[in-house]
Motif scaffolding. Structure first.
Motif, mmCIF file in Angstrom:
data_model
loop_
_atom_site.group_PDB
_atom_site.id
_atom_site.type_symbol
_atom_site.label_atom_id
_atom_site.label_comp_id
_atom_site.label_asym_id
_atom_site.label_seq_id
_atom_site.Cartn_x
_atom_site.Cartn_y
_atom_site.Cartn_z
ATOM 1 N N ARG A 164 0.829 -1.216 0.000
ATOM 2 C CA ARG A 164 0.000 0.000 0.000
ATOM 3 C C ARG A 164 0.858 1.259 0.000
ATOM 4 N N HIS A 165 1.941 1.241 0.758
ATOM 5 C CA HIS A 165 2.838 2.402 0.827
ATOM 6 C C HIS A 165 3.444 2.695 -0.548
ATOM 7 N N ARG A 166 3.898 1.666 -1.246
ATOM 8 C CA ARG A 166 4.491 1.867 -2.570
ATOM 9 C C ARG A 166 3.453 2.356 -3.576
ATOM 10 N N VAL A 167 2.262 1.795 -3.520
ATOM 11 C CA VAL A 167 1.207 2.231 -4.431
ATOM 12 C C VAL A 167 0.833 3.685 -4.138
ATOM 13 N N ARG A 168 0.742 4.042 -2.873
ATOM 14 C CA ARG A 168 0.420 5.426 -2.494
ATOM 15 C C ARG A 168 1.512 6.381 -2.983
ATOM 16 N N ALA A 177 3.363 10.359 -6.969
ATOM 17 C CA ALA A 177 4.277 10.735 -8.058
ATOM 18 C C ALA A 177 3.482 11.137 -9.299
ATOM 19 N N LEU A 178 2.392 10.421 -9.563
ATOM 20 C CA LEU A 178 1.528 10.759 -10.699
ATOM 21 C C LEU A 178 0.880 12.127 -10.488
ATOM 22 N N GLU A 179 0.386 12.380 -9.295
ATOM 23 C CA GLU A 179 -0.221 13.687 -8.987
ATOM 24 C C GLU A 179 0.803 14.810 -9.098
ATOM 25 N N SER A 180 1.989 14.584 -8.571
ATOM 26 C CA SER A 180 3.049 15.593 -8.629
ATOM 27 C C SER A 180 3.433 15.889 -10.072
ATOM 28 N N ALA A 181 3.564 14.845 -10.877
ATOM 29 C CA ALA A 181 3.930 15.024 -12.278
ATOM 30 C C ALA A 181 2.840 15.789 -13.034
ATOM 31 N N THR A 182 1.595 15.494 -12.734
ATOM 32 C CA THR A 182 0.484 16.188 -13.384
ATOM 33 C C THR A 182 0.547 17.676 -13.075
ATOM 34 N N LEU A 183 0.791 18.014 -11.825
ATOM 35 C CA LEU A 183 0.913 19.429 -11.437
ATOM 36 C C LEU A 183 2.115 20.079 -12.112
ATOM 37 N N ILE A 186 8.996 14.120 -15.639
ATOM 38 C CA ILE A 186 9.558 12.861 -16.126
ATOM 39 C C ILE A 186 10.203 12.090 -14.981
ATOM 40 N N LEU A 187 10.960 12.783 -14.147
ATOM 41 C CA LEU A 187 11.596 12.117 -13.007
ATOM 42 C C LEU A 187 10.556 11.551 -12.048
ATOM 43 N N ASP A 188 9.497 12.317 -11.753
ATOM 44 C CA ASP A 188 8.431 11.833 -10.876
ATOM 45 C C ASP A 188 7.791 10.575 -11.445
ATOM 46 N N LEU A 189 7.503 10.597 -12.734
ATOM 47 C CA LEU A 189 6.822 9.470 -13.367
ATOM 48 C C LEU A 189 7.711 8.227 -13.419
ATOM 49 N N GLN A 190 8.977 8.422 -13.685
ATOM 50 C CA GLN A 190 9.898 7.285 -13.680
ATOM 51 C C GLN A 190 10.019 6.693 -12.279
ATOM 52 N N ARG A 191 10.040 7.570 -11.273
ATOM 53 C CA ARG A 191 10.085 7.097 -9.884
ATOM 54 C C ARG A 191 8.825 6.311 -9.557
ATOM 55 N N GLY A 192 7.668 6.835 -9.979
ATOM 56 C CA GLY A 192 6.407 6.145 -9.733
ATOM 57 C C GLY A 192 6.376 4.772 -10.381
ATOM 58 N N LEU A 193 6.856 4.685 -11.611
ATOM 59 C CA LEU A 193 6.897 3.391 -12.292
ATOM 60 C C LEU A 193 7.841 2.426 -11.580
ATOM 61 N N GLY A 194 8.955 2.934 -11.098
ATOM 62 C CA GLY A 194 9.896 2.089 -10.368
ATOM 63 C C GLY A 194 9.311 1.555 -9.077
ATOM 64 N N LEU A 195 8.470 2.352 -8.434
ATOM 65 C CA LEU A 195 7.859 1.926 -7.171
ATOM 66 C C LEU A 195 6.888 0.758 -7.348
ATOM 67 N N ILE A 196 6.200 0.720 -8.466
ATOM 68 C CA ILE A 196 5.207 -0.343 -8.646
ATOM 69 C C ILE A 196 5.673 -1.446 -9.590
ATOM 70 N N ASP A 197 6.900 -1.343 -10.066
ATOM 71 C CA ASP A 197 7.432 -2.361 -10.964
ATOM 72 C C ASP A 197 7.362 -3.732 -10.287
ATOM 73 N N GLY A 198 6.688 -4.657 -10.922
ATOM 74 C CA GLY A 198 6.588 -6.012 -10.393
ATOM 75 C C GLY A 198 5.467 -6.219 -9.385
ATOM 76 N N LEU A 199 4.781 -5.151 -8.995
ATOM 77 C CA LEU A 199 3.678 -5.311 -8.045
ATOM 78 C C LEU A 199 2.407 -5.742 -8.783
ATOM 79 N N PRO A 200 1.668 -6.683 -8.205
ATOM 80 C CA PRO A 200 0.427 -7.106 -8.856
ATOM 81 C C PRO A 200 -0.684 -6.067 -8.674
ATOM 82 N N PHE A 201 -1.675 -6.128 -9.534
ATOM 83 C CA PHE A 201 -2.894 -5.316 -9.437
ATOM 84 C C PHE A 201 -2.642 -3.812 -9.591
#
Length: 190
Positions: free
Chosen positions: A25-29, A34-40, A51-66
């Motif tokens: 849950r912490h990683r998904v949050r 990161a998505l909200e920050s990048a949008t702003l 771009i950095l925020d979005l790459q960080r966000g993708l790295g956080l959920i890489d390999g996580l299910p759902f």
């Protein structure tokens, strides 16, 4: 005794499961933030930070299910941010070289450098055209920058050509300018 050790085992398993769920849950949050920050950032013109925020966000959920929807949202926003960055790079490049258009005193080496960069940007024109950005003024739209790129590039191509190469360079320049006409003609904001 057997029931007590089984009970301890169940509590241990539940404890591990709760810790894993909390970590998930912490990683998904964090990825969501990161998505909200990048949008702003994108709304304010901050392409590189987004771009950095979005790459960080993708790295956080890489390999996580759902996390398919969140991953798709991050990837889509990342693609948009990268396109906007490419458009911004083109705009900045044009600010630096627009004086070359018609300048007979520019060195051949400088003209070759400009020609090379023009060719690179031209190869990425489809990507640049998809860099929708509501914060841009009409004069800063990707179609306008591609028109200016085509004018500068065409001029440089013809000036770099030897007398024998000139007809071929003029034909290529005309082809580039025709391509811009089709881009301009398909743009509803024109």
């Amino acid at each position: 005794m057997l029931f007590r050790s089984a009970g301890v085992m169940v509590f241990a398993i539940l404890g591990v499961a709760a810790a894993l769920l909390g970590h998930y849950r912490h990683r998904v949050r964090q990825a969501d933030e990161a998505l909200e920050s990048a949008t702003l950032r994108l709304e304010k013109g901050g392409r590189s930070g987004a771009i950095l925020d979005l790459q960080r966000g993708l790295g956080l959920i890489d390999g996580l299910p759902f996390c398919g929807d969140l991953s798709d949202a991050l990837r889509g926003k990342l693609l948009l941010a990268q396109r906007r960055l490419k458009h911004w790079e083109l705009h900045r490049f044009l600010d630096q070289v627009r004086y070359v258009y018609g300048d007979d005193h520019a060195s051949p080496d400088h003209l070759r450098s400009v020609e090379s960069r023009c060719k690179e940007f031209w190869a990425q024109r489809e990507e640049i055209l998809q860099a929708e950005d509501p914060t841009l003024k009409p004069d800063d739209l990707p179609t306008r920058d591609l028109l200016e790129l085509a004018l500068v590039w065409s001029d440089v191509l013809v000036r770099l050509a030897t007398p024998q190469e000139r007809p071929q360079a003029q034909a290529k320049a005309a082809s580039i300018l025709r391509s811009v006409e089709s881009i301009e003609g398909s743009n509803p904001d024109r």
